[in-house]
Design an enzyme around this catalytic site. Structure first.
Site, PDB file in Angstrom:
ATOM      1  N   GLY A  68      15.405  26.891  24.035  1.00  0.00           N
ATOM      2  CA  GLY A  68      15.015  26.848  25.448  1.00  0.00           C
ATOM      3  C   GLY A  68      13.512  26.744  25.649  1.00  0.00           C
TER       4      GLY A  68
ATOM      5  CB  CYS B 103       7.530  35.827  34.192  1.00  0.00           C
ATOM      6  SG  CYS B 103       8.643  35.312  35.511  1.00  0.00           S
TER       7      CYS B 103
ATOM      8  CB  VAL C   7      11.382  31.448  26.891  1.00  0.00           C
ATOM      9  CG1 VAL C   7      10.804  32.694  26.226  1.00  0.00           C
ATOM     10  CG2 VAL C   7      11.041  31.446  28.384  1.00  0.00           C
TER      11      VAL C   7
ATOM     12  CG  HIS D  61       4.862  32.847  37.848  1.00  0.00           C
ATOM     13  ND1 HIS D  61       5.546  31.657  37.843  1.00  0.00           N
ATOM     14  CD2 HIS D  61       5.760  33.786  37.422  1.00  0.00           C
ATOM     15  CE1 HIS D  61       6.787  31.866  37.431  1.00  0.00           C
ATOM     16  NE2 HIS D  61       6.940  33.136  37.161  1.00  0.00           N
TER      17      HIS D  61
END
Lengths: 350, 350
Positions: free
Chosen positions: B14, B130, B16, B254
């Site tokens: 994936g 996160c 991550v 983010h």
């Protein structure tokens, strides 16, 4: 004035100006004659008002002879140059720029909140900043129903707030990014600043210039305009306001994450929802069970401000979080300006 | 263990997982053997670790025989199924999913903040959400230097937080929008939910499911994980936290607009800046005069959290606004997980 008003739009060819023409056509104002004014560069272009072609003229002081109402959105320096000339010639001006907003004798108006200050005008009425207007429409019903002591707002502001060329830059940057090319930044965060950064697929925590106390001028506007609108001529105690303004890669419609302290520890989410449902200019979109909440793609093209995600702060009784979205070019600019003109006409102040 | 550890990555293919392989290769952990585990669908693929090919195997309970360290990021249900099996076989697991985060005997760790709780583990250590991790890295130096009584955070969260397929959806939606085609939304806001909305050129104020008190589960995580990380085993008074989480059309990294009350009315911007400059894992990017502030395009690919736009709340002494940005796939996931494993090795806890 039974045959209608002569209206001039100053800055008629811009992203806001073209929307002013549409909003004026859809308004209750009887328009006998429309003059479209712009810079020399745009003079000669033809735009359409209610199906009729109107040729854009270069703005000059004498352009305002015989004009009753001016709607201005051509930049602060243009307003400073021409609006006093228009007032001298008997016009009433609604100005969408920041040129006169904080002048003590210039009403700063969001009709849903403080239409009552319109009679105090001396020829110029100011339209507030886009991010301020939508917050006022969202919060005034709550202030009236349960009170308002403190506002902490974080904005998610659309590219079009910086004008049509900025919006075009967002699109061309996005295409370059998707094509794995370098993005060309020439406008964002702010045209007059020395450094430029891409907005597409990025976030820019600078709108307008950064000032000596580290706040951006956009943040300054949200703080000070809120106080002028909510506290001027109103029986309201002081309201604390702080703001963080961020540009996001969205074309049209700003989002705002707003935390408020109502000052009433017994206030409930249901009371806030009911206040918003009953108020003009604002639409409650708050049905978490069905994933209903405000989104820019749904708000664009609408005059209303949309409010949802209302939640009680679980550790501060009387405090709440909410999420608001509104079309920055309509309620944030063109519609609020035309709406002020509508109210001037209705109040026989022009 | 002089020859190094046998490490297994669960969910290796994936967004991550692939970054966990890179972060592990760049870590101080001596790796004798690496096992890459995934679902049957991904078994047989070949990935690279330190220049050597490693074949992905289907995860089974016996895959964990002889494994010393497990790094898991294959979803909550996969962690719930396999991590107890790995612990039974003697492994220590660092879990990037939310499966065990709030279990009382599972340490929830951001090494810069609470590495001291690692010795309490019973085989599983949880990696926080996160958006929580980066906020902890940004605020812990301030908490230590001047105090921390209250946090009000609004997030600007990247598409990749929902996985690689979600990131691909953002890109395909963006291209469709630029081509004036309808956008096809199948993943956002949250895969398992009945309704889907486009994220490209839009804002979605829903991350994870919306719960009975109207908070999203992402907001719930930020509130409760913050308290577990900052207050567990620390001589700290209670900290009030509230959050509004919004997905923005940004691929990676983010942003967070954070308002804090330090509780110290004499605290200054300079003190906060000095605290952040001196702290590990966080970089001060705060030079308003030169338009220096954190941006996703600059943070992506870096392990640190970047903090800027620090401003005093002009009406609440001791309160401040700040803006933080961090790579949600690295510090928000892969790097924090590998960093916890590094600290376990350094503390001889594995």
């Amino acid at each position: 004035m039974s045959e209608g008003y002569t209206v001039a739009i100053l800055g008629a060819t811009g992203a806001v100006g073209t929307r002013m023409i549409q909003q004026l056509a859809a308004s209750t104002i009887p328009v006998a004659k429309l003059k479209l004014l712009a810079s020399q560069r745009s003079a000669g272009k033809t735009l359409t008002f209610k199906g009729q072609p109107v040729t854009v003229e270069e703005a000059k002081p004498e352009s305002f002879d015989g004009v009753d109402i001016v709607l201005a959105s051509a930049g602060g320096s243009v307003s400073k140059k021409f609006l006093p000339e228009a007032v001298k010639r008997g016009a009433v001006c609604v100005d969408n720029t920041s040129a006169f907003r904080m002048e003590p004798d210039v009403p700063l108006v969001v009709p849903e909140v403080n239409e009552n200050v319109l009679p105090r005008h001396h020829g110029i009425i100011a339209n507030p900043n886009c991010s301020t207007i939508m917050m006022m429409v969202a919060l005034e019903p709550i202030r009236q129903a349960v009170g308002l002591k403190q506002i902490i707002v974080s904005t998610y502001q659309a590219a079009s707030g910086a004008g049509q060329s900025a919006l075009n830059e967002l699109y061309s940057e996005a295409q370059d990014y998707l094509d794995h090319k370098d993005m060309q930044a020439e406008i964002f965060p702010t045209k007059g600043e020395p450094k430029h950064y891409p907005l597409a697929f990025n976030l820019l925590p600078q709108i307008d210039v950064l000032e000596d106390n580290y706040y951006s001028h956009e943040e300054w506007k949200m703080i000070h305009e809120t106080k002028k609108i909510m506290l001027d001529d109103m029986d309201a105690p002081d309201i604390k306001v702080t703001a963080t303004c961020v540009r996001v890669p969205v074309p049209i419609s700003h989002g705002e994450s707003i935390w408020i302290d109502t000052g009433d520890p017994d206030a409930t989410v249901d009371e806030l929802r009911a206040a918003i449902e009953a108020a003009p200019g604002v639409v409650l979109q708050d049905d978490p069970a069905h994933q209903v909440y405000p989104q820019p793609i749904n708000a664009t093209g609408k005059r209303e401000t949309f409010v949802g995600r209302i939640r009680a702060d679980l550790e501060n009784p009387g405090a709440f979080n909410l999420w608001a979205v509104s079309d920055n070019l309509l309620k944030g600019a063109a519609w609020n300006t035309v709406q002020i003109a509508e109210r001037l006409v209705a109040q026989k102040l022009v």
